[in-house]
Design a protein around this motif. Structure first.
Motif, PDB file in Angstrom:
ATOM      1  N   GLN A 193       0.821  -1.216   0.000  1.00  0.00           N
ATOM      2  CA  GLN A 193       0.000   0.000   0.000  1.00  0.00           C
ATOM      3  C   GLN A 193       0.852   1.262   0.000  1.00  0.00           C
ATOM      4  O   GLN A 193       0.375   2.341   0.340  1.00  0.00           O
ATOM      5  N   SER A 210      -5.955   5.792  -7.815  1.00  0.00           N
ATOM      6  CA  SER A 210      -6.363   4.440  -7.407  1.00  0.00           C
ATOM      7  C   SER A 210      -5.360   3.427  -7.942  1.00  0.00           C
ATOM      8  O   SER A 210      -4.900   3.552  -9.080  1.00  0.00           O
ATOM      9  N   ASP A 261      -3.306  -7.968  -0.656  1.00  0.00           N
ATOM     10  CA  ASP A 261      -3.529  -7.962   0.781  1.00  0.00           C
ATOM     11  C   ASP A 261      -3.037  -9.296   1.346  1.00  0.00           C
ATOM     12  O   ASP A 261      -3.745 -10.301   1.331  1.00  0.00           O
ATOM     13  N   LYS A 267      -6.652  -6.253  -4.229  1.00  0.00           N
ATOM     14  CA  LYS A 267      -7.633  -5.264  -3.806  1.00  0.00           C
ATOM     15  C   LYS A 267      -7.281  -3.905  -4.395  1.00  0.00           C
ATOM     16  O   LYS A 267      -6.227  -3.743  -5.009  1.00  0.00           O
ATOM     17  N   MET A 304      -7.019   0.365  -3.756  1.00  0.00           N
ATOM     18  CA  MET A 304      -6.920   1.441  -2.782  1.00  0.00           C
ATOM     19  C   MET A 304      -6.968   2.773  -3.517  1.00  0.00           C
ATOM     20  O   MET A 304      -6.381   2.914  -4.601  1.00  0.00           O
TER      21      MET A 304
END
Length: 390
Positions: free
Chosen positions: A156, A279, A284, A292, A294
């Motif tokens: 992330q 984005s 994960d 996923k 973010m």
């Protein structure tokens, strides 16, 4: 030849849309790197000008220069291949192991403020731990070869300094003989829990030494005693992965990980101008590695990307044990002789044009208009030289 799809959005597009973020970067080094990435493969960095020599065509082509910065998602592919080829000539036909040394998140603020010192300490503590266990007759009784790679990011874009190590399943004894690692009860070469304790001790000793010497100054208000006590009381994560299948698997790993940047352009899903957001995809690992999405404010995306820019000139890939730089090729040659194996082939200089053709299918002299090999270089424009002339 590999094929590449065009990413939906790029780090460069985010930076170009937010020039003030670049101007207000946390340091001169970060500002310089972000500026280079913003200008990569644009007229601002200059170009090679080609013209088709065919009278029927006469096509003109501008080849804009890349920034060549190691943090740029667009650059480094060819340099990475050269590095991997060099390492290929140093691998032995033995088993290789993969281990990751991480730092507790409590150290993040201290590391961010003293990156050069504490990244080096991370390299030193992890390599010294592996070499110490290697010397122990109970585990190996020889000096293994180690390739260490620094990564500072999580999926992330969070700040997560850690070292990936590739360790040979054998080493060179004090008598100069090769000693193969024997089968043991551990998943890794050495017991991971024991390595964690030694690694923590070596890093903490180095940390206290730097503080005592006044080289490392804690942030104002930090309770150093409580920090040190807390770090000693917790388990430090040393993660041993399954061993590689052999030298070829190591090479494939090197190709994916050694020259990675904080985020590749292909992970960026899109940029919203209306909401001023970025984005991107991430894995994960807490949820079985599921893909996923973010979304971050553009300013936060740039801040997270910036914290992974290394100090100027800092070496992020280092080698230890019998792979350490001085006399490396001589040691490897001697081991190959001991194992009665053929010597590795010597280095071959591959022209840049050949690498472009092999990797991207690009022929520098092929005209994109008429399709013939009739492009001729007529001008190299370097903007800084023009400025010097003026």
């Amino acid at each position: 030849m590999e094929t590449y799809s065009t990413p939906a959005a790029t780090v460069q597009q985010v930076l170009k849309a937010h020039p003030m973020q670049v101007e207000q970067a946390a340091s001169a080094q970060v500002k310089k790197v972000l500026g280079r990435i913003s200008l990569c493969r644009t007229p601002d960095l200059g170009f090679h000008l080609y013209r088709c020599t065919s009278e029927q065509c006469g096509h003109v082509k501008y080849q804009y220069h890349s920034c060549r910065d190691r943090h740029c998602p667009k650059c480094g592919a060819l340099k990475k291949e050269e590095w991997i080829e060099a390492r290929t000539r140093e691998l032995l036909p033995v088993k290789y192991y993969h281990v990751v040394f991480t730092l507790p998140h409590e150290l993040n603020s201290l590391v961010m403020g003293h990156q050069r010192l504490l990244y080096k300490l991370l390299f030193d503590a992890s390599s010294q731990t592996l070499l110490a266990f290697g010397r122990d007759e109970k585990y190996l009784g020889a000096q293994p070869g180690i390739i260490s790679v620094l990564h500072t990011w999580g999926q992330q874009l969070s700040y997560h300094p850690h070292i990936h190590c590739i360790v040979s399943g054998g080493g060179i004894t004090g008598e100069g003989k090769w000693k193969e690692a024997t089968k043991n009860d551990w998943r890794f070469l050495f017991p991971v829990k024991a390595m964690s304790v030694v690694y923590r001790g070596k890093f903490m000793q180095g940390l206290k030494t730097l503080m005592a010497a006044g080289q490392l100054i804690p942030p104002e208000g930090m309770d150093v005693k409580a920090l040190i006590n807390g770090l000693y009381s917790k388990d430090w994560v040393v993660y041993a992965k399954a061993p590689f299948g052999g030298p070829q698997a190591v090479i494939e790993y090197l190709g994916r990980y050694t020259h990675k940047v904080a985020i590749s352009n292909h992970r960026i899903i899109g940029i919203s101008d209306e909401e001023d957001t970025v984005s991107f995809q991430y894995k994960d690992y807490a949820d079985t590695g599921k893909q996923k999405e973010m979304t971050l404010a553009a300013s936060e995306f740039i801040r997270r990307f910036s914290q992974h820019i290394l100090p100027k000139g800092f070496t992020k890939i280092r080698m230890y044990g019998y792979l350490s730089n001085r006399g490396r090729h001589k040691r490897i040659s001697e081991v190959l002789t001991l194992l009665e194996l053929p010597q590795h082939a010597g280095a071959v200089s591959v022209p840049f044009t050949v690498r472009l053709l092999e990797r991207y299918g690009m022929e520098v002299n092929r005209c994109p208009c008429c399709g013939e090999n009739t492009l001729e270089l007529v001008l190299v424009y370097l903007p800084w030289k023009r400025a010097d002339d003026g």
